[in-house]
Design an enzyme around this catalytic site. Structure first.
Site, PDB file in Angstrom:
ATOM      1  N   LYS A   1       0.883  -1.301  -0.037  1.00 55.24           N
ATOM      2  CA  LYS A   1       0.017  -0.016   0.109  1.00 55.24           C
ATOM      3  C   LYS A   1       0.745   1.433  -0.058  1.00 55.24           C
ATOM      4  CE  LYS A   1      -1.962  -0.936   3.981  1.00 55.24           C
ATOM      5  NZ  LYS A   1      -1.291  -2.469   4.202  1.00 55.24           N
TER       6      LYS A   1
ATOM      7  N   ARG B   1      -9.398   0.306   9.125  1.00 53.01           N
ATOM      8  CA  ARG B   1      -9.042  -0.938   9.498  1.00 53.01           C
ATOM      9  C   ARG B   1     -10.111  -1.785  10.172  1.00 53.01           C
ATOM     10  NH1 ARG B   1      -3.039   0.275   9.323  1.00 53.01           N
ATOM     11  NH2 ARG B   1      -2.133  -1.658   9.599  1.00 53.01           N
TER      12      ARG B   1
ATOM     13  N   ARG C   1      11.601  -5.505   4.617  1.00 53.03           N
ATOM     14  CA  ARG C   1      11.354  -4.051   4.550  1.00 53.03           C
ATOM     15  C   ARG C   1      12.366  -3.231   5.381  1.00 53.03           C
ATOM     16  NH1 ARG C   1       5.334  -1.800   5.404  1.00 53.03           N
ATOM     17  NH2 ARG C   1       5.616  -2.764   7.510  1.00 53.03           N
TER      18      ARG C   1
ATOM     19  N   ARG D   1      11.520  -1.451  10.889  1.00 48.99           N
ATOM     20  CA  ARG D   1      10.469  -1.052  11.868  1.00 48.99           C
ATOM     21  C   ARG D   1      10.599  -2.181  13.129  1.00 48.99           C
ATOM     22  NH1 ARG D   1       5.088   0.242   8.574  1.00 48.99           N
ATOM     23  NH2 ARG D   1       4.152  -0.945  10.139  1.00 48.99           N
TER      24      ARG D   1
ATOM     25  N   ARG E   1       0.175  -9.326  13.430  1.00 47.28           N
ATOM     26  CA  ARG E   1      -0.745  -8.345  12.784  1.00 47.28           C
ATOM     27  C   ARG E   1      -1.502  -8.989  11.620  1.00 47.28           C
ATOM     28  NH1 ARG E   1       4.595  -5.368  11.010  1.00 47.28           N
ATOM     29  NH2 ARG E   1       3.250  -4.201   9.692  1.00 47.28           N
TER      30      ARG E   1
HETATM   31  P1  ADP Z   1       2.230  -1.923   3.271  1.00 42.98           P
HETATM   32  O1  ADP Z   1       2.328  -0.285   3.133  1.00 42.98           O
HETATM   33  O2  ADP Z   1       0.980  -2.561   2.536  1.00 42.98           O
HETATM   34  O3  ADP Z   1       2.568  -2.241   4.729  1.00 42.98           O
HETATM   35  P2  ADP Z   1       4.739  -1.610   1.788  1.00 42.98           P
HETATM   36  O4  ADP Z   1       4.452  -0.878   0.699  1.00 42.98           O
HETATM   37  O5  ADP Z   1       5.604  -1.195   3.010  1.00 42.98           O
HETATM   38  O6  ADP Z   1       3.493  -2.502   2.244  1.00 42.98           O
HETATM   39  O7  ADP Z   1       5.581  -2.861   1.345  1.00 42.98           O
HETATM   40  C1  ADP Z   1       6.168  -3.650   2.214  1.00 42.98           C
HETATM   41  C2  ADP Z   1       7.305  -4.253   1.645  1.00 42.98           C
HETATM   42  O8  ADP Z   1       7.246  -5.173   0.429  1.00 42.98           O
HETATM   43  C3  ADP Z   1       8.441  -3.108   1.435  1.00 42.98           C
HETATM   44  O9  ADP Z   1       9.885  -3.795   1.550  1.00 42.98           O
HETATM   45  C4  ADP Z   1       8.329  -2.941  -0.159  1.00 42.98           C
HETATM   46  O10 ADP Z   1       9.573  -2.582  -0.870  1.00 42.98           O
HETATM   47  C5  ADP Z   1       8.019  -4.419  -0.666  1.00 42.98           C
HETATM   48  N1  ADP Z   1       7.074  -4.554  -1.747  1.00 42.98           N
HETATM   49  C6  ADP Z   1       5.987  -3.700  -2.140  1.00 42.98           C
HETATM   50  N2  ADP Z   1       5.430  -4.007  -3.222  1.00 42.98           N
HETATM   51  C7  ADP Z   1       6.045  -5.097  -3.748  1.00 42.98           C
HETATM   52  C8  ADP Z   1       5.978  -6.035  -4.519  1.00 42.98           C
HETATM   53  N3  ADP Z   1       5.118  -5.812  -5.571  1.00 42.98           N
HETATM   54  N4  ADP Z   1       6.729  -7.251  -4.780  1.00 42.98           N
HETATM   55  C9  ADP Z   1       7.717  -7.271  -3.925  1.00 42.98           C
HETATM   56  N5  ADP Z   1       8.000  -6.527  -2.709  1.00 42.98           N
HETATM   57  C10 ADP Z   1       7.058  -5.326  -2.816  1.00 42.98           C
HETATM   58  P1  AMP Z   2       0.898   0.208   9.376  1.00 38.17           P
HETATM   59  O1  AMP Z   2       2.083   1.301   8.960  1.00 38.17           O
HETATM   60  O2  AMP Z   2      -0.193   0.491   8.455  1.00 38.17           O
HETATM   61  O3  AMP Z   2       1.632  -1.138   9.099  1.00 38.17           O
HETATM   62  O4  AMP Z   2       0.418   0.301  10.805  1.00 38.17           O
HETATM   63  C1  AMP Z   2       1.196   0.117  11.845  1.00 38.17           C
HETATM   64  C2  AMP Z   2       0.596   0.168  12.946  1.00 38.17           C
HETATM   65  O5  AMP Z   2       0.014   1.228  13.435  1.00 38.17           O
HETATM   66  C3  AMP Z   2      -0.722  -0.984  13.049  1.00 38.17           C
HETATM   67  O6  AMP Z   2      -0.023  -2.465  13.462  1.00 38.17           O
HETATM   68  C4  AMP Z   2      -1.489  -0.535  14.262  1.00 38.17           C
HETATM   69  O7  AMP Z   2      -1.173  -0.758  15.578  1.00 38.17           O
HETATM   70  C5  AMP Z   2      -1.356   0.995  13.852  1.00 38.17           C
HETATM   71  N1  AMP Z   2      -2.453   1.655  12.964  1.00 38.17           N
HETATM   72  C6  AMP Z   2      -2.081   1.964  11.857  1.00 38.17           C
HETATM   73  N2  AMP Z   2      -3.012   2.473  11.142  1.00 38.17           N
HETATM   74  C7  AMP Z   2      -4.331   2.057  12.094  1.00 38.17           C
HETATM   75  C8  AMP Z   2      -5.739   2.231  12.070  1.00 38.17           C
HETATM   76  N3  AMP Z   2      -6.175   2.597  10.883  1.00 38.17           N
HETATM   77  N4  AMP Z   2      -6.490   1.763  13.136  1.00 38.17           N
HETATM   78  C9  AMP Z   2      -5.720   1.032  14.174  1.00 38.17           C
HETATM   79  N5  AMP Z   2      -4.525   1.118  14.356  1.00 38.17           N
HETATM   80  C10 AMP Z   2      -3.737   1.354  13.230  1.00 38.17           C
END
Ligand code: ADP
Ligand code: AMP
Length: 215
Positions: free
Chosen positions: A13, A88, A127, A160, A171
């Site tokens: 995302k 969420r 990541r 992270r 999660r």
């Molecule tokens: P989200 O925001 O949904 O938690 P991220 O955008 O941070 O996910 O992506 C999670 C990890 O996967 C990052 O390290 C990113 O570089 C990698 N990633 C994102 N899209 C892809 C893809 N299509 N294929 C492989 N790796 C990806």
């Molecule tokens: P994310 O960066 O989206 O993976 O979010 C990291 C963490 O932030 C999650 O595991 C939750 O603890 C908190 N968080 C982010 N967005 C929300 C949401 N919309 N509702 C509740 N908790 C959230």
């Protein structure tokens, strides 16, 4: 363009939202990023949120709903926005529907990135994020030119705290129980498009752009 990127942690995302932000000049609203900034700033809200985030649990609905309601009223959201990581839970989605109605805005689309669980674990454990500019990487799928160093600003890449395997699995369980039902909520509203998030980053972007054109 007013849209939601739906999908489990690690679906891509944030990666896709940043590309769409550049293309459409609309802000990415990531509740995770906003909460991490509050943790870093040491605010009271940040301190409360940190305990939930470290445990892989969700922060209470009232907190995130308030954050998004305030954020949507900022000037840069007038032309549109990309919600990433919000809503969420079903109550969050209902609160968003009510807020948008109050503001006289309608969503254009809800795009759901679909990715297998084991691929999510691999993406999240690999990541990395730049400590200075926040740019995201993956050690295998999107590596920086020099290990541990940001291509954009030469900042240090960090992992992270919640991207450890045990917390990741927690999660993903929370996602399945609390967030997955949102696909049904938005399908009923006729807004949902599912996108194959298993493809490489550029190809997922192409699918998202095609879905937006069709929306
Ligand atoms: P989200 O925001 O949904 O938690 P991220 O955008 O941070 O996910 O992506 C999670 C990890 O996967 C990052 O390290 C990113 O570089 C990698 N990633 C994102 N899209 C892809 C893809 N299509 N294929 C492989 N790796 C990806
Ligand atoms: P994310 O960066 O989206 O993976 O979010 C990291 C963490 O932030 C999650 O595991 C939750 O603890 C908190 N968080 C982010 N967005 C929300 C949401 N919309 N509702 C509740 N908790 C959230």
């Amino acid at each position: 363009m007013k849209l939601i990127l739906l999908g489990p942690p690690g679906a891509g995302k944030g990666t896709q939202a940043k590309m769409l932000t550049d293309r459409f000049s609309i802000p990415q609203i990531s509740t995770g990023d906003i909460l991490r900034a509050a943790v870093k700033a040491g605010t009271e809200m940040g301190l409360q949120a940190k305990a939930c985030m470290d445990a892989g649990a969700l922060v209470p609905d009232a907190v995130v709903v308030g954050i998004v309601r305030d954020r949507l009223q900022e000037k840069d959201c007038q032309a549109g926005f990309i919600l990433d990581g919000f809503p969420r839970t079903v109550p969050q989605a209902e609160a968003l529907t009510a807020t948008l109605a109050e503001l006289g805005k309608n969503l254009d689309a809800v795009l759901s990135l679909e990715v297998d669980v084991e691929a999510l674990v691999e993406r999240l454990t690999g990541r990395r994020t730049c400590r200075d500019c926040g740019r995201g990487y993956h050690v295998k799928f999107d590596p920086p030119q020099q290990a541990g160093i940001c291509d954009a600003c030469a900042g240090e890449l960090m992992q992270r705290d919640d991207d450890q395997e045990a917390t990741i699995r927690k999660r993903l369980e929370v996602y399945r129980e609390q967030t997955l039902p949102l696909a049904g909520y938005y399908q009923e509203l006729g807004l949902l498009t599912r996108v194959d998030g298993m493809q490489e980053i550029g190809s997922v972007q192409q699918q998202l752009l095609a879905a937006l054109q069709a929306a």
